[in-house]
Design a protein around this motif. Structure first.
Motif, PDB file in Angstrom:
ATOM      1  N   VAL A  97       1.019  -0.610  -0.074  1.00  0.00           N
ATOM      2  CA  VAL A  97      -0.179  -0.307   0.243  1.00  0.00           C
ATOM      3  C   VAL A  97       0.202   1.398   0.162  1.00  0.00           C
ATOM      4  CG1 VAL A  97      -0.585   0.029   1.992  1.00  0.00           C
ATOM      5  CG2 VAL A  97      -2.054   0.947   1.107  1.00  0.00           C
ATOM      6  N   ARG A  98       2.085   0.980   0.563  1.00  0.00           N
ATOM      7  CA  ARG A  98       3.373   2.620   0.334  1.00  0.00           C
ATOM      8  C   ARG A  98       3.385   2.835  -0.881  1.00  0.00           C
ATOM      9  NH1 ARG A  98       9.239   0.511   1.650  1.00  0.00           N
ATOM     10  NH2 ARG A  98       9.934  -0.857  -0.107  1.00  0.00           N
ATOM     11  N   ARG A 131      -8.951  -1.538 -10.814  1.00  0.00           N
ATOM     12  CA  ARG A 131      -8.361  -1.981 -12.285  1.00  0.00           C
ATOM     13  C   ARG A 131      -7.003  -2.115 -12.358  1.00  0.00           C
ATOM     14  NH1 ARG A 131      -9.034   3.338 -15.751  1.00  0.00           N
ATOM     15  NH2 ARG A 131      -6.285   3.064 -15.229  1.00  0.00           N
ATOM     16  N   ASP A 132      -6.301  -1.215 -12.554  1.00  0.00           N
ATOM     17  CA  ASP A 132      -4.158  -1.948 -12.933  1.00  0.00           C
ATOM     18  C   ASP A 132      -4.263  -2.047 -11.570  1.00  0.00           C
ATOM     19  OD1 ASP A 132      -4.851  -0.832 -14.766  1.00  0.00           O
ATOM     20  OD2 ASP A 132      -4.556   1.027 -14.206  1.00  0.00           O
ATOM     21  N   TYR A 133      -4.625  -2.018 -10.394  1.00  0.00           N
ATOM     22  CA  TYR A 133      -3.723  -2.957  -9.498  1.00  0.00           C
ATOM     23  C   TYR A 133      -4.113  -3.024  -7.623  1.00  0.00           C
ATOM     24  CZ  TYR A 133      -3.204   1.246  -6.888  1.00  0.00           C
ATOM     25  OH  TYR A 133      -3.365   2.789  -6.304  1.00  0.00           O
ATOM     26  N   THR A 134      -3.433  -3.687  -6.865  1.00  0.00           N
ATOM     27  CA  THR A 134      -4.095  -4.123  -5.890  1.00  0.00           C
ATOM     28  C   THR A 134      -3.302  -4.213  -5.033  1.00  0.00           C
ATOM     29  OG1 THR A 134      -6.261  -6.181  -6.648  1.00  0.00           O
ATOM     30  CG2 THR A 134      -5.169  -6.449  -4.401  1.00  0.00           C
ATOM     31  N   ALA A 135      -3.412  -3.126  -3.753  1.00  0.00           N
ATOM     32  CA  ALA A 135      -2.806  -2.542  -2.658  1.00  0.00           C
ATOM     33  C   ALA A 135      -2.965  -3.251  -1.180  1.00  0.00           C
ATOM     34  CB  ALA A 135      -2.422  -1.403  -2.444  1.00  0.00           C
ATOM     35  N   ILE A 136      -1.996  -4.105  -1.146  1.00  0.00           N
ATOM     36  CA  ILE A 136      -1.605  -4.710   0.503  1.00  0.00           C
ATOM     37  C   ILE A 136      -1.532  -4.158   1.612  1.00  0.00           C
ATOM     38  CG2 ILE A 136      -1.585  -7.098   0.993  1.00  0.00           C
ATOM     39  CD1 ILE A 136      -2.973  -6.960  -0.965  1.00  0.00           C
ATOM     40  N   ASP A 137      -2.297  -3.408   2.436  1.00  0.00           N
ATOM     41  CA  ASP A 137      -1.197  -3.114   3.836  1.00  0.00           C
ATOM     42  C   ASP A 137      -1.397  -4.162   4.649  1.00  0.00           C
ATOM     43  OD1 ASP A 137      -0.972  -1.208   5.342  1.00  0.00           O
ATOM     44  OD2 ASP A 137      -3.278  -1.050   6.186  1.00  0.00           O
ATOM     45  N   THR A 138      -0.037  -4.372   4.350  1.00  0.00           N
ATOM     46  CA  THR A 138       1.249  -4.819   5.845  1.00  0.00           C
ATOM     47  C   THR A 138       2.272  -4.063   6.656  1.00  0.00           C
ATOM     48  OG1 THR A 138       3.582  -5.444   4.217  1.00  0.00           O
ATOM     49  CG2 THR A 138       0.295  -7.319   4.488  1.00  0.00           C
ATOM     50  N   GLU A 139       2.018  -2.780   6.446  1.00  0.00           N
ATOM     51  CA  GLU A 139       2.708  -1.906   7.044  1.00  0.00           C
ATOM     52  C   GLU A 139       2.788  -2.068   8.646  1.00  0.00           C
ATOM     53  OE1 GLU A 139       4.001   0.055   5.492  1.00  0.00           O
ATOM     54  OE2 GLU A 139       3.526  -0.958   3.598  1.00  0.00           O
ATOM     55  N   PHE A 140       1.293  -2.764   9.246  1.00  0.00           N
ATOM     56  CA  PHE A 140       1.761  -2.320  10.528  1.00  0.00           C
ATOM     57  C   PHE A 140       2.640  -3.613  11.153  1.00  0.00           C
ATOM     58  CE2 PHE A 140      -1.452  -6.241   9.176  1.00  0.00           C
ATOM     59  CZ  PHE A 140      -1.216  -7.032   9.779  1.00  0.00           C
ATOM     60  N   LEU A 167       5.330 -12.810   3.496  1.00  0.00           N
ATOM     61  CA  LEU A 167       4.166 -14.054   3.889  1.00  0.00           C
ATOM     62  C   LEU A 167       3.078 -13.665   4.011  1.00  0.00           C
ATOM     63  CD1 LEU A 167       6.491 -17.064   5.762  1.00  0.00           C
ATOM     64  CD2 LEU A 167       6.054 -16.100   3.180  1.00  0.00           C
ATOM     65  N   LEU A 168       2.196 -12.681   5.076  1.00  0.00           N
ATOM     66  CA  LEU A 168       1.541 -11.629   5.275  1.00  0.00           C
ATOM     67  C   LEU A 168       1.012 -11.273   4.023  1.00  0.00           C
ATOM     68  CD1 LEU A 168      -0.620 -11.843   6.966  1.00  0.00           C
ATOM     69  CD2 LEU A 168       0.038  -9.146   7.530  1.00  0.00           C
ATOM     70  N   PHE A 169       1.657 -10.429   3.518  1.00  0.00           N
ATOM     71  CA  PHE A 169       1.295  -9.563   1.990  1.00  0.00           C
ATOM     72  C   PHE A 169       0.880 -11.222   1.117  1.00  0.00           C
ATOM     73  CE2 PHE A 169       2.532  -9.048  -2.364  1.00  0.00           C
ATOM     74  CZ  PHE A 169       2.519  -8.173  -2.199  1.00  0.00           C
ATOM     75  N   GLU A 170       1.444 -11.886   1.295  1.00  0.00           N
ATOM     76  CA  GLU A 170       1.191 -13.101  -0.459  1.00  0.00           C
ATOM     77  C   GLU A 170      -0.444 -13.761   0.275  1.00  0.00           C
ATOM     78  OE1 GLU A 170       3.264 -15.923  -1.698  1.00  0.00           O
ATOM     79  OE2 GLU A 170       4.645 -14.751  -2.669  1.00  0.00           O
TER      80      GLU A 170
END
Length: 453
Positions: A58-59, A73-82, A113-116
């Motif tokens: 997500v960053r 549409r073009d991308y998916t943002a995954i939030d693992t910043e925490f 691994l959490l991201f995936e």
């Protein structure tokens, strides 16, 4: 490099159907350098020939949106910043102001691994839409990918890489690892014991090795699915060729040198300053240092001690366009880095006709050749400084020696290392992984021979 990319006209005049590719690149940012820029460059280049959906952290959202991408549409943002951010702070506490990449990679495995896992939960209902999944970053071979196993269960080809790493810390600089806060690298070989290491490689349809050292450390059992393709390439739009140089260009002026990249110990900017000090003091060379980092204060003090301040300019970090503006007026890229996996800056210089002066070790020496660069033998500190100094003095004594090297470097970069050429290679790997080609792609390892003009 003869593959017909999906979605382009083939030799018989028909149009190939565009592949639908899911790209995993947790580091993917067009405004940064290093791995984030690698992730972005692959995504951007692949998007020209295939329908690509990007999965990233997500960053990177703000930068992607500024470059015209639309979330969903073009991308998916995954939030693992925490989870990732505390690990990053812990690395800083352990290794000090330097990055400590081995420590960062080791501690970031849980967050990746959490991201995936999050990505899989969100995209599993759509997986049947994709012809292939390609994990581009992390480029470190230490980080496993459960996505590979999940894809195999669904019958979706999975491509891993470019993987890079495995370059030995030079024995000539025994204290370098300590300076870089890389004590964990002493135990790097244990990454083969990380859960998921074998399963990831077993499940992958193809593995791309982005460097010689990375290729060599691939165990024999997976060599038959491993293809060597250097991780870096150049975008001619980002670094357009500069005007062809002539002998007159060097008349009655000092040689213009540029150092480019992060100011950390292994980039060896201090070695450059000591090697070039005499030429800088005498006004026979100027040096522009582009970049920032924990070594900057020490380097500024060294410039003062050597009494070369009038010939040295520090610019700090610059965006890509400004970097190109500095390179277009430079004669040589002075980049004595002594532990470099990639070396994209070498390609950037070569494509603009700037001659690299580099260590004959690691990634830069893979990208360049004796016909287009000065490859300085890597030795202990004092002999290395002396050898680097000799190369610089030779250039200043006869600047016209740069002319053939400049032309050869430009030709080599343009004919081996552009993103369109790399995409053709990657598409060939995709087609092989999907069973459309029976023969595993192989362009040789490494690219030692210069293409014929």
């Amino acid at each position: 490099m003869t593959a017909s990319p999906a979605g382009t006209s083939t030799q018989d005049g028909s149009t190939a159907q565009r592949m639908k590719i899911l790209v995993l690149a947790e580091s993917c940012n067009p405004e940064w350098f290093s791995a984030p820029l690698i992730g972005w460059s692959y995504y951007e280049a692949l998007s020209r020939v295939a329908d690509v959906h990007l999965v990233t952290r997500v960053r990177n959202r703000a930068a992607l949106e500024r470059h015209g991408l639309k979330e969903g549409r073009d991308y998916t943002a995954i939030d693992t910043e925490f989870l990732f951010k505390p690990m990053e702070r812990l690395v800083h506490l352990i290794s000090g102001p330097n990055k400590g990449w081995a420590i960062l990679m080791g501690l970031s495995i849980p967050s990746y691994l959490l991201f995936e896992r999050i990505a899989w939960r969100r995209l599993k209902p759509r997986m049947h839409q994709f012809d292939l999944v390609h994990r581009i970053t992390p480029v470190s071979p230490t980080v496993p990918s459960p996505f590979a196993q999940w894809c195999r269960k669904l019958g979706i080809p999975f491509v891993l890489g470019p993987l890079n790493g495995g370059l030995a810390w030079p024995k000539e600089f025994p204290d370098l690892r300590k300076q870089e806060g890389e004590w964990l690298s002493y135990f790097r070989s244990l990454f083969r014991c990380v859960p998921g290491y074998r399963a990831t490689r077993d499940a992958a349809s193809a593995i791309i090795a982005g460097g010689e050292s990375a290729y060599r450390e691939i165990p024999k059992r997976w060599k038959n699915k491993t293809i060597y393709i250097p991780e870096n390439a150049i975008d001619p739009q980002r670094f357009p060729p500069s005007p062809k140089r002539t002998a007159q260009d060097y008349a009655n002026r000092p040689i213009r040198a540029v150092f480019l990249r992060r100011l950390v110990p292994y980039k060896a900017c201090d070695i450059l300053l000591e090697a070039a000090a005499e030429l800088l003091r005498e006004g026979r060379m100027t040096l522009t240092i582009i970049g920032s980092g924990p070594e900057e204060e020490r380097l500024r003090k060294l410039v003062a001690q050597l009494a070369i301040g009038s010939a040295v300019t520090f610019t700090g970090e610059l965006p890509h366009q400004r970097v190109a503006e500095h390179l277009v007026g430079a004669d040589i890229l002075t980049f004595p880095s002594i532990h470099e996996f990639g070396g994209a800056v070498v390609l950037e210089a070569m494509t603009m006709g700037v001659v690299p002066v580099i260590a004959d070790y690691g990634g830069p020496a893979e990208l360049a050749s004796p016909q287009c660069a000065f490859l300085v033998p890597l030795k202990e500190r004092a002999p290395y400084i002396a050898a680097y100094k000799a190369a610089l003095h030779g250039i200043v004594a006869d600047p016209t020696c740069l002319l053939p090297l400049s032309d050869n470097g430009r030709y080599r970069a343009e004919h081996l290392f552009t993103w369109p050429q790399k995409v053709a290679q990657i598409v060939s790997v995709y087609e092989w992984a999907m069973g459309k080609k029976s023969q595993r792609p192989d362009w040789g390892m490494p690219f030692r021979d210069d293409p014929a003009p």
